[in-house]
Design a protein around this motif. Structure first.
Motif, mmCIF file in Angstrom:
data_model
loop_
_atom_site.group_PDB
_atom_site.id
_atom_site.type_symbol
_atom_site.label_atom_id
_atom_site.label_comp_id
_atom_site.label_asym_id
_atom_site.label_seq_id
_atom_site.Cartn_x
_atom_site.Cartn_y
_atom_site.Cartn_z
ATOM 1 N N ASP A 221 -9.309 -3.915 25.211
ATOM 2 C CA ASP A 221 -9.166 -2.522 24.766
ATOM 3 C C ASP A 221 -10.259 -2.235 23.759
ATOM 4 O O ASP A 221 -10.674 -3.110 22.980
ATOM 5 C CB ASP A 221 -7.779 -2.290 24.148
ATOM 6 N N PHE A 222 -10.751 -1.015 23.770
ATOM 7 C CA PHE A 222 -11.727 -0.537 22.792
ATOM 8 C C PHE A 222 -11.390 0.920 22.524
ATOM 9 O O PHE A 222 -11.386 1.736 23.443
ATOM 10 C CB PHE A 222 -13.153 -0.650 23.344
ATOM 11 N N PHE A 223 -11.063 1.226 21.268
ATOM 12 C CA PHE A 223 -10.759 2.619 20.931
ATOM 13 C C PHE A 223 -11.262 2.916 19.527
ATOM 14 O O PHE A 223 -11.701 2.021 18.798
ATOM 15 C CB PHE A 223 -9.271 2.933 21.090
ATOM 16 N N VAL A 224 -11.243 4.188 19.182
ATOM 17 C CA VAL A 224 -11.896 4.663 17.965
ATOM 18 C C VAL A 224 -10.936 5.557 17.194
ATOM 19 O O VAL A 224 -10.205 6.350 17.801
ATOM 20 C CB VAL A 224 -13.172 5.456 18.332
ATOM 21 N N THR A 225 -10.903 5.419 15.875
ATOM 22 C CA THR A 225 -10.239 6.405 15.030
ATOM 23 C C THR A 225 -11.290 6.997 14.104
ATOM 24 O O THR A 225 -12.177 6.290 13.625
ATOM 25 C CB THR A 225 -9.078 5.800 14.215
#
Length: 477
Positions: free
Chosen positions: A398-402
């Motif tokens: 998984d790769f996500f951004v905040t």
């Protein structure tokens, strides 16, 4: 308000007949608001805390993603953060966010001809400034001459008064240049620490705020810069434990309750409007961001309310990467010669049972805060492989951004004259928030100090004892 109330029974009615009970309304449920509410309640004031979001914690919170509990961004504090440490104790969370026994920051340089090189910034059990002497003398990322000049600059910083308005008007980068600091020294030492704590590079930072950070963190006490961070999701500390502490203190807490107006009620008190209801209060603490505070302040409350809109903001970008295996063998590290800044292992805190979850904190991220996730993934996954050799064969699950576009106030030269104190010109109305005049940059420490400062000012005006205020209050007042 009971239809909004999700933590506390309604308690006594807030009407003029109970005016003798002294009712305070705190607007905003971040660290500043929680702290103000607890401090007022501890002094015997009846308190209602109102927060527009469904949770407490402000900009230091957690959320669920799949089976993981994820922080919106990595937050740390230092041993010198006496106010935030008091907050942790007050909500019963100190054991969940322990400090290092002794400052130790691994720093990997990826831009060396001979390949990646590890250095460390750590302290010895010696008095200031000798506690950092050995670390600086052996720091491999600076030349011998740069190390000597850095030591002299640190001693010069010790002689500055962070409260001097003249320092606020100057920028830290120019001061460093004038004190012999090379571009490499700024990158590998001063900005390594300063960008993470101030959310700005040296050239964009008020010398007064920089002097405060470096004097307090590195030159006040040998252990001042020891780093602490939550080993659980931030929501455990700033939402769940905070709600329980507020409940025990008798505070009514309303989330999903947005305040639309605050105005004098004509009877020496205040009217606080929320959808469908008006609450009466003897005192009000506005513990919301500066633009929101500007929108709620009644006319005449500040000499120049426009100053609040002049306080800039600075973003922080957070990258979240889940690997199928362990790729980082230490709790955190920081890096040179790469766009990567600080990388933290959040596997255990998130509840991940297989593989490893890393949180990458990118401060002063103006140029990348709006970049698409695909672009950030393409840019940063190869950098993580450069930094962490074990990542090269690992699968990214998984790769996500905040993105926190207004994570902090911008610590630019001149910001000190824009930051208001806790008191307004309207009797019974007070301001709190990390952006107010605490002397600290926009940190959890500043938020807590502001909440106690606003509550202390309110207690004085209400004729209540301030005997139970925490020991750091005099510094914050």
């Amino acid at each position: 308000m009971s239809h909004h109330d999700d933590t506390v029974p309604a308690g006594p009615p807030a009407d003029p007949a109970t005016r003798s009970a002294r009712h305070a309304v705190v607007v905003g449920g971040g660290l500043a608001g929680i702290t103000a509410a607890l401090t007022l309640a501890d002094a015997g004031v009846r308190v209602t805390l109102l927060e527009g979001r469904p949770r407490l914690g402000g900009l230091a919170f957690s959320f669920r993603r799949g089976g993981l509990t994820v922080d919106n961004g990595q937050h740390v504090y230092l041993r010198c953060c006496t106010a935030y440490r008091w907050f942790l104790d007050r909500v019963g969370g100190a054991a969940l966010a322990p400090l290092q026994d002794r400052l130790d920051v691994p720093v990997v340089d990826l831009d060396r001809p001979e390949g990646r090189r590890l250095g460390r910034l750590r302290r010895d059990a010696l008095p200031v400034p000798l506690h950092l002497g050995r670390s600086l003398a052996t720091y491999p990322h600076l030349s011998l001459a740069d190390r000597a000049r850095a030591g002299r600059a640190a001693l010069a910083l010790q002689g500055l008064d962070p409260a001097d308005p003249a320092l606020d008007a100057q920028d830290f980068g120019s001061w460093l240049t004038a004190h012999g600091q090379s571009a490499r020294a700024v990158e590998a030492l001063w900005d390594l620490i300063g960008v993470a704590t101030l959310n700005a590079a040296a050239g964009d930072t008020s010398l007064g705020l920089a002097a405060m950070v470096f004097k307090t963190g590195l030159l006040s006490d040998p252990g001042a810069a020891d780093i602490g961070w939550a080993r659980v999701p931030l929501g455990e500390l700033h939402d769940r434990l905070a709600r329980e502490a507020l409940l025990r203190a008798g505070v009514r807490t309303g989330t999903r309750t947005r305040v639309t107006a605050v105005s004098p009620d004509g009877d020496g008190g205040w009217a606080v409007r929320v959808p469908g209801e008006t609450l009466r209060a003897d005192t009000v603490v506005l513990a919301v961001p500066q633009r929101e505070a500007h929108g709620l302040l009644p006319a005449g409350a500040l000499d120049d309310p426009g100053k609040l809109l002049e306080i800039g903001t600075a973003p922080i970008l957070n990258l979240h990467v889940v690997y199928d295996r362990k790729v980082l063998g230490v709790p955190f590290l920081t890096a040179l010669g790469t766009p990567l800044q600080w990388v933290f292992d959040r596997t255990e805190a998130s509840g991940l049972t297989e593989g490893q979850y890393l949180a990458v904190s990118q401060s002063a991220a103006q140029e990348e805060i709006d970049a698409p996730v695909a672009v950030l993934r393409e840019r940063y996954l190869p950098e993580l492989e450069r930094l962490l050799p074990r990542a090269r064969g690992a699968a990214v699950k998984d790769f996500f951004v905040t993105r926190e576009r207004t994570a902090t106030f911008a610590p630019t030269p001149g910001v000190g004259r824009l930051r208001p104190g806790a008191r307004t010109k309207a009797p019974g109305l007070y301001l709190a928030g990390a952006w107010t005049a605490t002397g600290w940059p926009a940190t959890m420490e500043s938020a807590v100090r502001s909440g106690v400062g606003a509550a202390g000012a309110a207690l004085g005006a209400l004729g209540r004892s301030r005997d139970r205020l925490p020991g750091f209050f005099e510094e914050a007042a």
